[in-house]
Structures are given as structure tokens and as C-alpha cells.
Design a protein around this motif. Sequence first.
Motif, mmCIF file in Angstrom:
data_model
loop_
_atom_site.group_PDB
_atom_site.id
_atom_site.type_symbol
_atom_site.label_atom_id
_atom_site.label_comp_id
_atom_site.label_asym_id
_atom_site.label_seq_id
_atom_site.Cartn_x
_atom_site.Cartn_y
_atom_site.Cartn_z
ATOM 1 N N LYS A 18 0.865 -1.186 0.000
ATOM 2 C CA LYS A 18 0.000 0.000 0.000
ATOM 3 C C LYS A 18 0.898 1.231 0.000
ATOM 4 O O LYS A 18 1.972 1.222 0.600
ATOM 5 C CB LYS A 18 -0.901 0.029 1.235
ATOM 6 C CG LYS A 18 -1.833 -1.146 1.332
ATOM 7 C CD LYS A 18 -2.883 -1.101 0.253
ATOM 8 C CE LYS A 18 -3.838 -2.266 0.436
ATOM 9 N NZ LYS A 18 -5.031 -2.147 -0.342
ATOM 10 N N TYR A 19 0.470 2.282 -0.654
ATOM 11 C CA TYR A 19 1.297 3.484 -0.692
ATOM 12 C C TYR A 19 0.485 4.773 -0.524
ATOM 13 O O TYR A 19 0.977 5.866 -0.788
ATOM 14 C CB TYR A 19 2.116 3.544 -1.982
ATOM 15 C CG TYR A 19 1.274 3.524 -3.224
ATOM 16 C CD1 TYR A 19 0.845 4.721 -3.789
ATOM 17 C CD2 TYR A 19 0.891 2.331 -3.809
ATOM 18 C CE1 TYR A 19 0.050 4.713 -4.916
ATOM 19 C CE2 TYR A 19 0.108 2.317 -4.943
ATOM 20 C CZ TYR A 19 -0.301 3.517 -5.494
ATOM 21 O OH TYR A 19 -1.090 3.508 -6.606
ATOM 22 N N GLN A 20 -0.734 4.647 -0.067
ATOM 23 C CA GLN A 20 -1.516 5.842 0.200
ATOM 24 C C GLN A 20 -1.737 5.976 1.694
ATOM 25 O O GLN A 20 -1.937 4.954 2.353
ATOM 26 C CB GLN A 20 -2.868 5.775 -0.515
ATOM 27 C CG GLN A 20 -2.705 5.900 -1.994
ATOM 28 C CD GLN A 20 -4.021 5.749 -2.731
ATOM 29 O OE1 GLN A 20 -4.867 4.966 -2.343
ATOM 30 N NE2 GLN A 20 -4.174 6.488 -3.801
ATOM 31 N N PRO A 21 -1.661 7.143 2.224
ATOM 32 C CA PRO A 21 -1.572 8.420 1.535
ATOM 33 C C PRO A 21 -0.174 8.690 0.986
ATOM 34 O O PRO A 21 0.829 8.305 1.586
ATOM 35 C CB PRO A 21 -1.946 9.437 2.602
ATOM 36 C CG PRO A 21 -1.623 8.785 3.898
ATOM 37 C CD PRO A 21 -1.799 7.308 3.677
ATOM 38 N N TRP A 25 3.761 8.022 2.319
ATOM 39 C CA TRP A 25 4.675 7.244 1.475
ATOM 40 C C TRP A 25 5.949 8.035 1.163
ATOM 41 O O TRP A 25 7.060 7.558 1.367
ATOM 42 C CB TRP A 25 3.897 6.865 0.214
ATOM 43 C CG TRP A 25 4.628 6.451 -1.006
ATOM 44 C CD1 TRP A 25 4.883 7.237 -2.098
ATOM 45 C CD2 TRP A 25 5.162 5.164 -1.320
ATOM 46 N NE1 TRP A 25 5.534 6.503 -3.063
ATOM 47 C CE2 TRP A 25 5.716 5.226 -2.605
ATOM 48 C CE3 TRP A 25 5.212 3.970 -0.629
ATOM 49 C CZ2 TRP A 25 6.315 4.141 -3.225
ATOM 50 C CZ3 TRP A 25 5.815 2.879 -1.251
ATOM 51 C CH2 TRP A 25 6.359 2.971 -2.524
ATOM 52 N N GLU A 26 5.790 9.257 0.673
ATOM 53 C CA GLU A 26 6.960 10.080 0.326
ATOM 54 C C GLU A 26 7.631 10.640 1.573
ATOM 55 O O GLU A 26 8.854 10.715 1.644
ATOM 56 C CB GLU A 26 6.561 11.219 -0.621
ATOM 57 C CG GLU A 26 6.190 10.769 -2.007
ATOM 58 C CD GLU A 26 7.312 10.065 -2.767
ATOM 59 O OE1 GLU A 26 8.496 10.162 -2.382
ATOM 60 O OE2 GLU A 26 6.991 9.396 -3.763
ATOM 61 N N GLY A 27 6.843 11.018 2.566
ATOM 62 C CA GLY A 27 7.409 11.596 3.788
ATOM 63 C C GLY A 27 8.333 10.641 4.508
ATOM 64 O O GLY A 27 9.425 11.017 4.952
ATOM 65 N N VAL A 28 7.939 9.381 4.608
ATOM 66 C CA VAL A 28 8.781 8.380 5.261
ATOM 67 C C VAL A 28 10.081 8.207 4.477
ATOM 68 O O VAL A 28 11.171 8.148 5.059
ATOM 69 C CB VAL A 28 8.023 7.038 5.414
ATOM 70 C CG1 VAL A 28 8.973 5.913 5.801
ATOM 71 C CG2 VAL A 28 6.918 7.182 6.452
ATOM 72 N N SER A 29 9.988 8.160 3.166
ATOM 73 C CA SER A 29 11.201 7.984 2.356
ATOM 74 C C SER A 29 12.121 9.188 2.438
ATOM 75 O O SER A 29 13.338 9.042 2.540
ATOM 76 C CB SER A 29 10.822 7.689 0.901
ATOM 77 O OG SER A 29 10.222 6.417 0.828
ATOM 78 N N LEU A 30 11.559 10.378 2.404
ATOM 79 C CA LEU A 30 12.373 11.596 2.547
ATOM 80 C C LEU A 30 13.075 11.614 3.906
ATOM 81 O O LEU A 30 14.267 11.903 4.001
ATOM 82 C CB LEU A 30 11.497 12.840 2.393
ATOM 83 C CG LEU A 30 10.976 13.127 0.990
ATOM 84 C CD1 LEU A 30 9.802 14.091 1.047
ATOM 85 C CD2 LEU A 30 12.091 13.671 0.117
ATOM 86 N N LEU A 82 1.237 2.559 12.166
ATOM 87 C CA LEU A 82 0.440 3.214 11.134
ATOM 88 C C LEU A 82 0.730 2.606 9.759
ATOM 89 O O LEU A 82 -0.195 2.272 9.024
ATOM 90 C CB LEU A 82 0.725 4.718 11.121
ATOM 91 C CG LEU A 82 -0.078 5.535 10.120
ATOM 92 C CD1 LEU A 82 -1.577 5.476 10.438
ATOM 93 C CD2 LEU A 82 0.412 6.981 10.106
ATOM 94 N N ILE A 83 1.996 2.436 9.440
ATOM 95 C CA ILE A 83 2.363 1.869 8.136
ATOM 96 C C ILE A 83 1.832 0.444 8.011
ATOM 97 O O ILE A 83 1.263 0.074 6.981
ATOM 98 C CB ILE A 83 3.886 1.928 7.918
ATOM 99 C CG1 ILE A 83 4.365 3.386 7.857
ATOM 100 C CG2 ILE A 83 4.276 1.187 6.635
ATOM 101 C CD1 ILE A 83 5.869 3.550 7.912
ATOM 102 N N LYS A 84 1.984 -0.353 9.053
ATOM 103 C CA LYS A 84 1.478 -1.728 9.020
ATOM 104 C C LYS A 84 -0.030 -1.780 8.848
ATOM 105 O O LYS A 84 -0.560 -2.702 8.241
ATOM 106 C CB LYS A 84 1.869 -2.468 10.297
ATOM 107 C CG LYS A 84 3.321 -2.858 10.356
ATOM 108 C CD LYS A 84 3.638 -3.562 11.666
ATOM 109 C CE LYS A 84 5.094 -3.942 11.736
ATOM 110 N NZ LYS A 84 5.428 -4.608 13.003
ATOM 111 N N ILE A 89 -6.658 -0.501 5.084
ATOM 112 C CA ILE A 89 -7.308 0.800 4.887
ATOM 113 C C ILE A 89 -7.637 0.988 3.407
ATOM 114 O O ILE A 89 -6.765 0.881 2.559
ATOM 115 C CB ILE A 89 -6.413 1.930 5.426
ATOM 116 C CG1 ILE A 89 -6.286 1.777 6.943
ATOM 117 C CG2 ILE A 89 -6.973 3.286 5.042
ATOM 118 C CD1 ILE A 89 -5.331 2.727 7.582
ATOM 119 N N LYS A 90 -8.904 1.310 3.161
ATOM 120 C CA LYS A 90 -9.367 1.418 1.775
ATOM 121 C C LYS A 90 -9.824 2.829 1.384
ATOM 122 O O LYS A 90 -10.242 3.047 0.264
ATOM 123 C CB LYS A 90 -10.535 0.452 1.552
ATOM 124 C CG LYS A 90 -10.270 -0.968 1.982
ATOM 125 C CD LYS A 90 -9.927 -1.833 0.815
ATOM 126 C CE LYS A 90 -9.910 -3.297 1.168
ATOM 127 N NZ LYS A 90 -8.681 -3.823 1.610
#
Length: 114
Positions: A18-21, A25-30, A82-84, A89-90
Motif C-alpha cells: 500500500k502506498y496511500q496516503p 509514502w513520500e514523507g517516510v522515504s524523505l 500506522l504503516i502496518k 485501509i481502503k
Amino acid sequence: MIKHELAHVFFKIVSQFKYQPIWLWEGVSLYLAGQNTTRKKPERLKGFLEHYDDHAPVVYHESGFAIEYIVKKHGKVKLMRLIKSLKDIKSKEKFKKKFKDIYGFLPEYKYFQD
């Protein structure tokens, strides 16, 4: 940046693809790639939450700092929970509810400020 892309792989594994929101997704990677240290922090975070499923430029300018803030304030364990939880979450509404269950507040800009 390789660290950023590896963080996406980590996120995909933990979230069961899953990659939303998108801001999460981007915040964790940054954040994990250390990219916050190479950019100027905005005075106020005020646009990233509007982007649940699109890659707007503001996501890249703000979301890494939002993740850094909630990790410093609430720890990494809650972020991992939260990520797990994303696998179940749909919708944006269900994400907000899960976020509140974990953090005790809805994802609103006032909670991501110093």
C-alpha cells in the motif's frame, strides 16, 4: 537517491504494497533517506495533507518534515503501527480514523508544527 528508493521498498514490504496516503509514502522515504537535512524547512506545513493519492510538489517540500516531527514527538513505534495498518485501509476517511486511533488526534496541520 538510492536511500529514498530503498525506503520505498521497506514501506511497501511493511504496508503489504500500500502506498496511500502519498504524503506518508513520500514523507517516510524523505525522512529515512536524510533528505530533510538537504532542504530548507518551510515556516509552516500547510499543503501536504491535501494529497492523499497524488504526487503534488508540496508533498516533497513538506511531508518529510511532517514525518520527522511526529517521529520526534511520538516515536517510531507508532509510525510503524500506522504503516502496518495500511493493508486494511481502503479510503482517506478510514486512514484518518486509524491515524487518530494510533496518535490520539486527526491528521491536521496544527499537530505537525513546532
